[in-house]
Design an enzyme around this catalytic site. Structure first.
Site, PDB file in Angstrom:
ATOM      1  CE1 TYR A  47      -3.312  -2.675   0.465  1.00  0.00           C
ATOM      2  CE2 TYR A  47      -3.922  -1.901   2.555  1.00  0.00           C
ATOM      3  CZ  TYR A  47      -4.171  -2.555   1.305  1.00  0.00           C
ATOM      4  OH  TYR A  47      -5.100  -3.716   1.361  1.00  0.00           O
ATOM      5  CG  LEU A 186     -17.725   2.641   3.874  1.00  0.00           C
ATOM      6  CD1 LEU A 186     -16.852   4.122   4.405  1.00  0.00           C
ATOM      7  CD2 LEU A 186     -19.214   3.235   4.407  1.00  0.00           C
ATOM      8  CG  ASN A 242     -15.662   5.873   8.299  1.00  0.00           C
ATOM      9  OD1 ASN A 242     -16.900   6.292   7.950  1.00  0.00           O
ATOM     10  ND2 ASN A 242     -14.575   5.855   7.516  1.00  0.00           N
TER      11      ASN A 242
HETATM   12  N1  NAP Z   1      -7.032  -7.592   1.623  1.00  0.00           N
HETATM   13  C1  NAP Z   1      -7.317  -6.971   0.381  1.00  0.00           C
HETATM   14  O1  NAP Z   1      -7.202  -7.568  -0.582  1.00  0.00           O
HETATM   15  C2  NAP Z   1      -8.150  -5.547   0.564  1.00  0.00           C
HETATM   16  C3  NAP Z   1      -8.825  -5.179  -0.674  1.00  0.00           C
HETATM   17  C4  NAP Z   1      -9.363  -3.868  -0.561  1.00  0.00           C
HETATM   18  C5  NAP Z   1      -9.179  -3.011   0.731  1.00  0.00           C
HETATM   19  N2  NAP Z   1      -8.415  -3.650   1.885  1.00  0.00           N
HETATM   20  C6  NAP Z   1      -8.558  -2.856   3.021  1.00  0.00           C
HETATM   21  O2  NAP Z   1      -9.821  -2.390   3.482  1.00  0.00           O
HETATM   22  C7  NAP Z   1      -9.807  -1.095   3.517  1.00  0.00           C
HETATM   23  C8  NAP Z   1     -10.975  -0.352   3.238  1.00  0.00           C
HETATM   24  O3  NAP Z   1     -11.442  -0.585   1.714  1.00  0.00           O
HETATM   25  P1  NAP Z   1     -11.720   0.531   0.774  1.00  0.00           P
HETATM   26  O4  NAP Z   1     -10.489   1.431   1.229  1.00  0.00           O
HETATM   27  O5  NAP Z   1     -11.089  -0.176  -0.759  1.00  0.00           O
HETATM   28  O6  NAP Z   1     -13.148   1.124   0.586  1.00  0.00           O
HETATM   29  P2  NAP Z   1     -14.167   1.686   1.405  1.00  0.00           P
HETATM   30  O7  NAP Z   1     -13.475   1.680   2.952  1.00  0.00           O
HETATM   31  O8  NAP Z   1     -15.277   0.541   1.504  1.00  0.00           O
HETATM   32  O9  NAP Z   1     -14.536   2.774   0.957  1.00  0.00           O
HETATM   33  C9  NAP Z   1     -13.445   4.024   1.039  1.00  0.00           C
HETATM   34  C10 NAP Z   1     -14.272   5.016   0.176  1.00  0.00           C
HETATM   35  O10 NAP Z   1     -15.415   5.626   0.910  1.00  0.00           O
HETATM   36  C11 NAP Z   1     -15.252   7.087   1.199  1.00  0.00           C
HETATM   37  N3  NAP Z   1     -15.482   7.294   2.589  1.00  0.00           N
HETATM   38  C12 NAP Z   1     -14.835   6.823   3.569  1.00  0.00           C
HETATM   39  N4  NAP Z   1     -15.751   7.409   4.687  1.00  0.00           N
HETATM   40  C13 NAP Z   1     -16.797   7.861   4.548  1.00  0.00           C
HETATM   41  C14 NAP Z   1     -17.722   8.620   5.334  1.00  0.00           C
HETATM   42  N5  NAP Z   1     -17.715   8.710   6.512  1.00  0.00           N
HETATM   43  N6  NAP Z   1     -18.663   9.070   4.222  1.00  0.00           N
HETATM   44  C15 NAP Z   1     -18.558   9.113   3.177  1.00  0.00           C
HETATM   45  N7  NAP Z   1     -17.828   8.528   2.457  1.00  0.00           N
HETATM   46  C16 NAP Z   1     -16.623   7.867   3.056  1.00  0.00           C
HETATM   47  C17 NAP Z   1     -13.704   7.098   1.099  1.00  0.00           C
HETATM   48  O11 NAP Z   1     -13.422   8.558   0.446  1.00  0.00           O
HETATM   49  P3  NAP Z   1     -12.206   9.484   1.062  1.00  0.00           P
HETATM   50  O12 NAP Z   1     -11.018   8.407   0.595  1.00  0.00           O
HETATM   51  O13 NAP Z   1     -12.284  10.571   0.207  1.00  0.00           O
HETATM   52  O14 NAP Z   1     -12.218   9.501   2.302  1.00  0.00           O
HETATM   53  C18 NAP Z   1     -13.529   6.232   0.013  1.00  0.00           C
HETATM   54  O15 NAP Z   1     -13.840   6.632  -1.362  1.00  0.00           O
HETATM   55  C19 NAP Z   1      -8.676  -0.727   2.514  1.00  0.00           C
HETATM   56  O16 NAP Z   1      -8.189   0.724   2.935  1.00  0.00           O
HETATM   57  C20 NAP Z   1      -7.656  -1.716   2.998  1.00  0.00           C
HETATM   58  O17 NAP Z   1      -7.219  -1.339   4.260  1.00  0.00           O
HETATM   59  C21 NAP Z   1      -8.165  -4.990   1.571  1.00  0.00           C
END
Ligand code: NAP
Length: 302
Positions: A47, A186, A242
């Protein structure tokens, strides 16, 4: 912040952690999240955020549960040991709380990988072993190879609109006391969730509960036994919002409304395989492209 037991380790972690994929706001917002009680951060060697995590936890390291991941191309034992040493250095710590295998790599024998993981657990460089994106069969093979140390977690995609793991993985993890760490809680952005909410039930519930839409969506994950969530936010506002997804629960009736009115999916085995084997850079490109597609098309491709 509600704490939940990690597998049956006797160690309790916050039910809302902080994700850091595609995170680029530096240590400040992460620190605010930690101070608000989300003392659990998820990162990965791939990352580019381990150094920011290391800075964010400075002075409070012993209170924070740090989870990182080793990339599949580093699953040969010598490579894995080198990767972990490099992660420890970037994180500025001498122990990783949870080391996760980022995704399965069938080209490297799991026994070789797990031998290295066991060595790191024995040496005290890693406290707990976890996996990510592993199916039930892959989890069983990994556990057999790891021997006496338990695999305590499986980090997988789980959210209100993608309920694929409910078919077999979630029941298996529950039955075996393996914590499910829900990534993309999310769905990578509320617009994706809204695409599947034609009657506006999320906004209705936000109004009746006084919670934000993101809090409703994350809390839905937390209502599942054995599940914790790691949303990512790039601002203090999002991260603190969050954190407010914990300390309360949607009622049975509210969960029923979400079940009835959200157009969720459970992916077929084929669909899961295609997603699993799409190379990382293509996945990033696909995510960017998805966000600019018209809503109808986004829903079909989601
Ligand atoms: N193990 C794996 O293969 C894998 C794959 C994917 C993800 N992950 C892990 O899971 C974590 C979360 O998944 P993700 O980052 O893909 O997606 P997510 O957390 O489902 O969504 C992130 C998105 O939601 C927005 N957001 C966050 N908080 C918000 C709120 N309170 N209100 C409105 N919008 C909000 C963010 O905007 P902003 O960025 O503009 O704040 C971003 O666009 C990752 O960061 C990573 O650590 C792991």
């Amino acid at each position: 912040m509600i704490l939940t037991e990690l597998a049956n380790t006797g160690v309790f972690i916050p039910e809302v952690g902080i994700g850091t994929w595609d995170y680029h706001a530096g240590p400040g917002p992460l620190r605010k999240g930690l101070e608000a009680g989300a003392l659990f951060i998820d990162t990965a060697e791939s990352y580019g955020t381990e150094a920011a995590v290391g800075e964010a936890v400075r002075g409070m390291r012993e209170r924070v549960f740090i989870a990182t991941k080793v990339s599949p191309q580093h699953f040969r034992s010598a490579d894995l040991r080198r990767s972990v040493d490099a992660s420890l250095k970037r994180l500025g710590t001498d122990v990783i709380d949870l080391l996760q295998l980022h995704e399965p790599n069938p080209s490297i024998p799991i026994a070789d990988t797990m031998q290295a993981v066991a060595g790191l657990l024995d040496a005290g460089k890693v406290r707990f072993a976890g996996v990510s994106n592993f199916s039930v069969t892959q989890l069983q093979e990994a556990q057999n190879a790891l021997g006496r140390h338990p695999i305590v977690s499986n980090q997988v995609r789980y959210n209100l609109i993608d309920r694929t793991i409910e078919q077999d993985l979630l029941p298996y993890c529950r039955a075996n006391r393996i914590t499910v760490i829900a990534y993309c809680p999310l769905a990578r952005g509320l617009n994706r969730i809204r695409d599947c909410d034609p009657t506006g039930v999320i906004d209705e519930l936000a109004q009746t509960t006084g919670r934000s839409p993101a809090q409703i969506v994350i809390n839905w994950c937390l209502c599942r036994d054995g599940v914790v969530a790691i949303p990512k936010g790039n601002s203090i506002e999002h991260i603190l919002d969050n954190c407010g997804a914990s300390d309360w629960r949607l009622s049975r009736e509210q969960l029923d409304l979400l079940d009835a009115r959200i157009q969720f999916r459970r992916r077929s085995r084929f669909d899961q395989l295609v997603r699993q084997w799409l190379p990382g850079p293509l996945q990033t490109l696909a995510v960017g492209t998805m966000n600019v597609l018209p809503r109808g098309l986004r829903r079909r491709l989601r």
